[in-house]
Design an enzyme around this catalytic site. Structure first.
Site, PDB file in Angstrom:
ATOM      1  N   LYS A   1      29.953  54.159  -7.689  1.00 33.78           N
ATOM      2  CA  LYS A   1      30.652  53.486  -6.580  1.00 33.78           C
ATOM      3  C   LYS A   1      31.123  52.123  -7.073  1.00 33.78           C
ATOM      4  O   LYS A   1      30.409  51.128  -6.994  1.00 33.78           O
ATOM      5  CB  LYS A   1      29.706  53.340  -5.381  1.00 33.78           C
ATOM      6  CG  LYS A   1      30.300  52.552  -4.216  1.00 33.78           C
ATOM      7  CD  LYS A   1      29.548  52.804  -2.921  1.00 33.78           C
ATOM      8  CE  LYS A   1      30.059  51.897  -1.819  1.00 33.78           C
ATOM      9  NZ  LYS A   1      29.600  52.314  -0.492  1.00 33.78           N
TER      10      LYS A   1
ATOM     11  N   GLU B   1      26.145  51.560  -7.727  1.00 32.75           N
ATOM     12  CA  GLU B   1      27.189  50.665  -7.214  1.00 32.75           C
ATOM     13  C   GLU B   1      27.131  49.283  -7.861  1.00 32.75           C
ATOM     14  O   GLU B   1      26.385  48.411  -7.418  1.00 32.75           O
ATOM     15  CB  GLU B   1      27.057  50.517  -5.685  1.00 32.75           C
ATOM     16  CG  GLU B   1      28.116  49.590  -5.101  1.00 32.75           C
ATOM     17  CD  GLU B   1      28.010  49.422  -3.580  1.00 32.75           C
ATOM     18  OE1 GLU B   1      27.030  49.880  -2.981  1.00 32.75           O
ATOM     19  OE2 GLU B   1      28.931  48.810  -3.008  1.00 32.75           O
TER      20      GLU B   1
HETATM   21  P1  13P Z   1      32.485  47.989   2.080  1.00 40.10           P
HETATM   22  O1  13P Z   1      33.387  49.175   1.957  1.00 40.10           O
HETATM   23  O2  13P Z   1      32.567  47.297   3.412  1.00 40.10           O
HETATM   24  O3  13P Z   1      32.599  47.056   0.898  1.00 40.10           O
HETATM   25  O4  13P Z   1      31.002  48.550   2.054  1.00 40.10           O
HETATM   26  C1  13P Z   1      30.667  49.528   1.161  1.00 40.10           C
HETATM   27  C2  13P Z   1      29.266  49.385   0.742  1.00 40.10           C
HETATM   28  O5  13P Z   1      28.498  50.315   0.852  1.00 40.10           O
HETATM   29  C3  13P Z   1      28.831  48.121   0.166  1.00 40.10           C
HETATM   30  O6  13P Z   1      27.564  48.271  -0.423  1.00 40.10           O
END
Ligand code: 13P
Length: 341
Positions: free
Chosen positions: A222, A177
């Site tokens: 992600k 991510e």
């Molecule tokens: P949000 O969808 O609230 O941005 O959170 C997703 C997430 O896992 C952030 O690390």
């Protein structure tokens, strides 16, 4: 459930399903609970998450996996069943956030690097034994006219790659991510800037993943969407969708198992609309789905308000958002459905 990481990754992006990010740290969930005037205790955190995880139809039909905070992975439901077991019983996969947060990057101003690599191999073994089959690590990329620096992007990408390698070695699917902030400061960047920074970040991330020997079929990306800063939002749904897909096509190898977006501070309906627009009529090499935190939970949290009498209302709100996002993952969501559902 098969134990090959390729199969786990595929199951995480099964058609019409996505991930529930319920991995708020203790500090973050405290802030979320403050908004409904609820004290954050081990029990209130458990009750809240149990409410979501016991939303049976939503979990079964729309949610492929749940990202947990470490506390939750080892917590039991009120009746003594491990919460990881509640998730598995609903046909979903338990996952775990393993980074320890974004810390100030030395000698840099206003940028961070995400930490948590020390001892990670040992932690992953414990998480695997507790039933986790995927993990998450979030690198945070600040954005402004002058940021990010190449140094911050590289440091975060390198950490993501080291984390991903440790996960795959442990039989755990890494969710990689790299979040380009939409609601950070100053939040005034336009969508061109977002597109350029997102594209550059993903290039560096995939170079580092290649250097680390990551098996792309056994990972999930992600990303954030290409979107203008919070203080200057004007891009249309179609523009966000078109630019995001363009950047992904330019940077993400076709063999990556799937892509599951974060919501990053978008409203629940925006996050759904953007995902649906990306999927509608597009033939893409990877599944595009959701891994939302706030965009899946905000309405449920407000309906629940920390009261046991509101559990059903909370579950109804969660089920609605899960269903809308399941439609979006197939490119089938419309604003009309939102109101008539
Ligand atoms: P949000 O969808 O609230 O941005 O959170 C997703 C997430 O896992 C952030 O690390």
């Amino acid at each position: 459930m098969s134990e090959r990481i390729e199969d786990i990754a595929k199951a995480m992006v099964a058609e019409g399903k996505g991930l529930l990010a319920a991995d708020e740290s203790t500090a973050t969930i405290k802030k979320r609970f403050e908004a409904i005037d609820l004290e954050s205790t081990e029990t209130s955190r458990r009750d809240y998450r149990e409410m979501l995880l016991r939303s049976e139809a939503a979990m079964k039909n729309c949610i492929s996996g749940v990202i947990l905070y470490e506390e939750t992975l080892f917590q039991n439901a009120a009746d003594g069943t491990p919460l990881a077991e509640v998730i598995r019983a609903a046909g979903a996969i338990p996952g775990i956030k393993v980074d320890t947060g974004a810390k100030p990057l030395a000698l840099a101003s206003g940028e961070t690097v995400t930490e948590g690599l020390d001892g990670l191999a040992e932690r992953l073994a414990r998480y695997y034994a507790a039933g986790a089959r995927f993990a998450k690590w979030r690198g945070v990329i600040a954005i402004s006219d002058r940021l990010p620096t190449a140094n911050a992007v590289k440091a975060n990408a390198h950490a993501l790659a080291r984390y991903a390698a440790l996960c795959q070695q442990a039989g755990i699917v890494p969710i990689v991510e790299p979040e380009v902030l939409m609601d950070g400061e100053p939040g005034t960047h336009d969508i061109d800037r977002s597109e350029a920074v997102t594209e550059q970040t993903l290039r560096v991330v995939f170079n580092e993943l290649a250097d680390a020997g990551i098996k792309l079929e056994g990972m999930i990306l992600k990303p954030s969407m290409v979107i203008d800063g919070k203080k200057q939002r004007k891009a249309s749904v179609a523009e966000v969708a078109e630019r995001t897909v363009r950047v992904l096509k330019n940077t993400v190898p076709a063999s990556v198992a799937g892509i599951a977006f974060l919501s990053g501070g978008q409203s629940a309906e925006e996050a759904t609309a953007h995902l649906s627009a990306m999927n509608a009529g597009n033939s893409l090499p990877w599944a595009l789905t959701f891994s939302y935190g706030r965009a899946l939970q905000d309405d449920a949290l407000k309906a629940w308000k920390g009261e046991s009498g509101n559990v059903e209302a909370g579950q109804r709100a969660f089920a609605h958002r899960a269903r809308m996002n399941s439609l979006a993952a197939r490119g089938l969501w419309t604003a009309e459905q939102e109101r008539t559902a």
